[in-house]
Design an enzyme around this catalytic site. Structure first.
Site, mmCIF file in Angstrom:
data_model
loop_
_atom_site.group_PDB
_atom_site.id
_atom_site.type_symbol
_atom_site.label_atom_id
_atom_site.label_comp_id
_atom_site.label_asym_id
_atom_site.label_seq_id
_atom_site.Cartn_x
_atom_site.Cartn_y
_atom_site.Cartn_z
ATOM 1 N N LYS A 121 18.046 90.807 10.070
ATOM 2 C CA LYS A 121 17.193 90.115 9.106
ATOM 3 C C LYS A 121 17.745 90.331 7.693
ATOM 4 O O LYS A 121 18.259 91.417 7.380
ATOM 5 C CB LYS A 121 15.768 90.676 9.237
ATOM 6 C CG LYS A 121 14.678 89.988 8.445
ATOM 7 C CD LYS A 121 13.351 90.658 8.787
ATOM 8 C CE LYS A 121 12.173 90.057 8.048
ATOM 9 N NZ LYS A 121 10.902 90.752 8.418
ATOM 10 N N SER A 202 7.563 87.523 10.030
ATOM 11 C CA SER A 202 8.548 87.084 9.061
ATOM 12 C C SER A 202 9.992 87.233 9.532
ATOM 13 O O SER A 202 10.912 86.727 8.898
ATOM 14 C CB SER A 202 8.369 87.877 7.760
ATOM 15 O OG SER A 202 8.634 89.271 7.965
ATOM 16 N N SER A 226 5.464 91.289 12.199
ATOM 17 C CA SER A 226 6.676 90.518 11.927
ATOM 18 C C SER A 226 7.800 90.711 12.922
ATOM 19 O O SER A 226 8.830 90.046 12.828
ATOM 20 C CB SER A 226 7.184 90.820 10.513
ATOM 21 O OG SER A 226 6.299 90.291 9.552
#
Length: 570
Positions: A121, A202, A226
């Site tokens: 990420k 996310s 997330s």
């Protein structure tokens, strides 16, 4: 959007796969099952391949890490115009892969991840030619002091960093009404199962890329859902560890009390290989000191098992706490899967509940300000998270070089000054992806990071109440349960686990017929009980794969692939 495409790699890919037009998206009018075919990789069947299968091929000189990188780059190039799961490609990826190939040729194999490509990420720092932006132009060009600890551990394990995954900008902290998977730097990331709906966030790109066979595994981060949310919505395994099992040093933070780095993979074994590589004590994250003496010698892979282990297991089904909020179709499907688990020899107890769930669990879906909603901000998760963010982001920014962004106030000002791209103001003055502008940042900025009495009351209430709630449910009438089976499509499940700082996993379990989006089966446990989750998660997955059932991972159908890529509803 920055795509760094190694030309030599793309040429090799084009020569290796002449039947797949490089540089041109597949737009023919064909059925969704025939869309985006994933060709063999130099004679190796790459689609849905496991890490063990890749290692076997490399061990027997049928495949190299360099070839794997080439194949996955082609897959990304093939799918990027649609799902946009990888926002940056590492310019050094071929050099890294070649180095791992040389080591293998010399008889040095570092472990199960040696030569395996992966992504992280874009809020996980990498000290290389790539950016670490959290999806915001405000951090473009900033220089991180070092690799994030978890990334350095993966490099040591021999894994090959292919790039950075798309994400919800600032990991969802900036806005409370926004498009999941959207960032100013990368644009909108979309799920290959249905490109027109919420892809999960996310850690959006991490889940989407693994689910669409763009990469074997990925890292994501979670403050509240997330990892679990995008893993579930993309039919992959998601492991969110206990807070403190994986270091957050070098990760753009939200809350020191709830942030955790987790893993995404298509199989439970693959996810655990990654967990074994990244957990450990880090001097730069004092929360990791709590794991000393509480983690197994030799790692977690030793606890992987088969469906036979389910005989004698005892699982709790906290029905009133969570299951009542799942839709009827999903309830029926998951209950059938639970029935399979019971038929394999497990006992299911459906009378156990999260203590005080009537107060702790929002009846209206995920709501991290639920305490304030019911009139008690001193019992709200959001009360302390917005304070934590103000302080934690300041600490992170002070370590960056070559940037004028040093405080949350600097970020807010940047967003206002660049309203057209960063959406500082609410829509329609700002950007449609950030419908409420940067309201999350504004309320955090108002706190000035002051840890007042209300802050400490909220932290104590949320942590102690949820920990007691989960622990009580796991100790039903004096009987210690193997875990709590929950529907993670109900966001209150991972919200309670997040507040407690406790681990949770999700396994693919089926597809919503109306939307085509996946849902999962989750297991909750107490702190540092990852060994239990590994044992039961792998057993259930083996049961699913060994059974003739639709309640397991299925391939993406690319529903809505011709729809315009615009922000999607939250």
């Amino acid at each position: 959007m920055r795509f760094i495409w190694p030309i030599s790699g793309l040429l090799a890919a084009a020569l290796a796969f002449p039947e797949v037009p490089v540089g041109r998206p597949i737009l023919e009018n064909v059925g969704t099952s025939d869309l985006f075919p994933m060709p063999e990789c130099f004679g190796f069947e790459l689609e849905e391949a496991t890490i063990d299968e890749m290692q076997h091929a490399m061990t027997h000189d049928n495949l190299t890490s360099t070839q794997l990188v080439t194949c996955y780059l082609l897959r990304n190039y093939q799918t990027a115009p649609y799902i946009n799961s990888i926002m940056q490609v590492n310019a050094d990826v071929f050099a890294i892969a070649a180095a791992r190939d040389r080591e293998r040729a010399n008889g040095e194999v570092r472990g199960p991840l040696h030569g395996i490509p992966f992504i992280v990420k874009d809020n996980i720092a990498s000290k290389d030619s790539m950016e670490t932006t959290a999806g915001s132009w405000a951090l473009l060009g900033s220089i991180v002091p070092r690799d994030a600890f978890v990334l350095s551990k993966l490099r040591t394990a021999g894994a090959v960093l292919l790039g950075k995954a798309s994400l919800s900008e600032w990991a969802d902290m900036r806005s409370n009404n926004y498009s999941e998977g959207y960032s100013a730097v990368a644009g909108q990331c979309r799920s290959a199962y249905n490109l027109t709906v919420n892809p999960g966030g996310s850690s959006t790109g991490s889940g989407v890329a693994v689910g669409a066979n763009v990469i074997p595994f990925a890292l994501g981060t979670e403050t509240d859902g997330s990892v679990i949310h995008p893993a579930m919505r993309n039919a992959v395994v998601g492991v969110k560890p206990t807070v403190g099992l994986t270091s957050r040093a070098g990760v753009v933070p939200e809350s020191e009390h709830q942030d955790s780095v987790g893993t995404f993979a298509r199989t439970f074994r693959d996810a655990v290989y990654v967990l074994d590589a990244i957990y450990g004590v880090d001097p730069n994250d004092n929360y990791t000191l709590a794991q000393e003496g509480r983690t197994p010698e030799g790692g977690y892979a030793q606890f992987l098992t088969t469906k036979c282990a389910l005989k004698g297991a005892v699982f709790g089904l906290p029905w009133n706490s969570f299951w009542v909020y799942a839709d009827e179709a999903q309830q029926r499907a998951l209950v059938e899967l639970v029935g399979m688990i019971e038929a394999a020899g497990a006992t299911i107890i459906n009378e156990t509940e999260i203590t005080n769930y009537e107060t702790l669990v929002s009846p209206d879906g995920w709501n991290w300000d639920w305490g304030t909603t019911r009139g008690f901000p001193n019992e709200s998760e959001y009360t302390y998270i917005k304070v934590d963010f103000y302080n934690n982001i300041h600490s992170y920014l002070t370590e960056l070089n070559n940037t004028s962004i040093r405080t949350l106030e600097d970020i807010v000002r940047y967003n206002y000054d660049n309203d057209g791209t960063e959406g500082g103001n609410p829509w329609p003055l700002g950007h449609p992806a950030f419908y409420s502008g940067q309201d999350g940042f504004l309320v955090s900025m108002e706190t000035k990071g002051i840890q007042d009495e209300e802050y400490w009351q909220a932290l104590e209430f949320c942590q102690s109440s949820t920990r007691k709630g989960i622990n009580d449910a796991l100790n039903h009438n004096g009987m210690k349960l193997s875990g709590l089976l929950v529907p993670p499509d109900v966001g209150q499940t991972y919200q309670i686990a997040a507040q407690a700082g406790y681990p949770m996993i999700t396994l693919p379990a089926g597809i919503h017929e109306d939307s085509g989006m996946p849902y999962g089966l989750g297991i909750m446990q107490t702190e540092f009980a990852e060994a239990e989750l590994v044992k039961w998660g792998s057993a259930i997955e083996h049961l699913q794969r060994a059974s003739d059932t639709k309640y397991k991972r299925t391939l993406p159908t690319w529903r809505g692939h011709l729809e315009r890529n615009i922000p999607v509803p939250f």
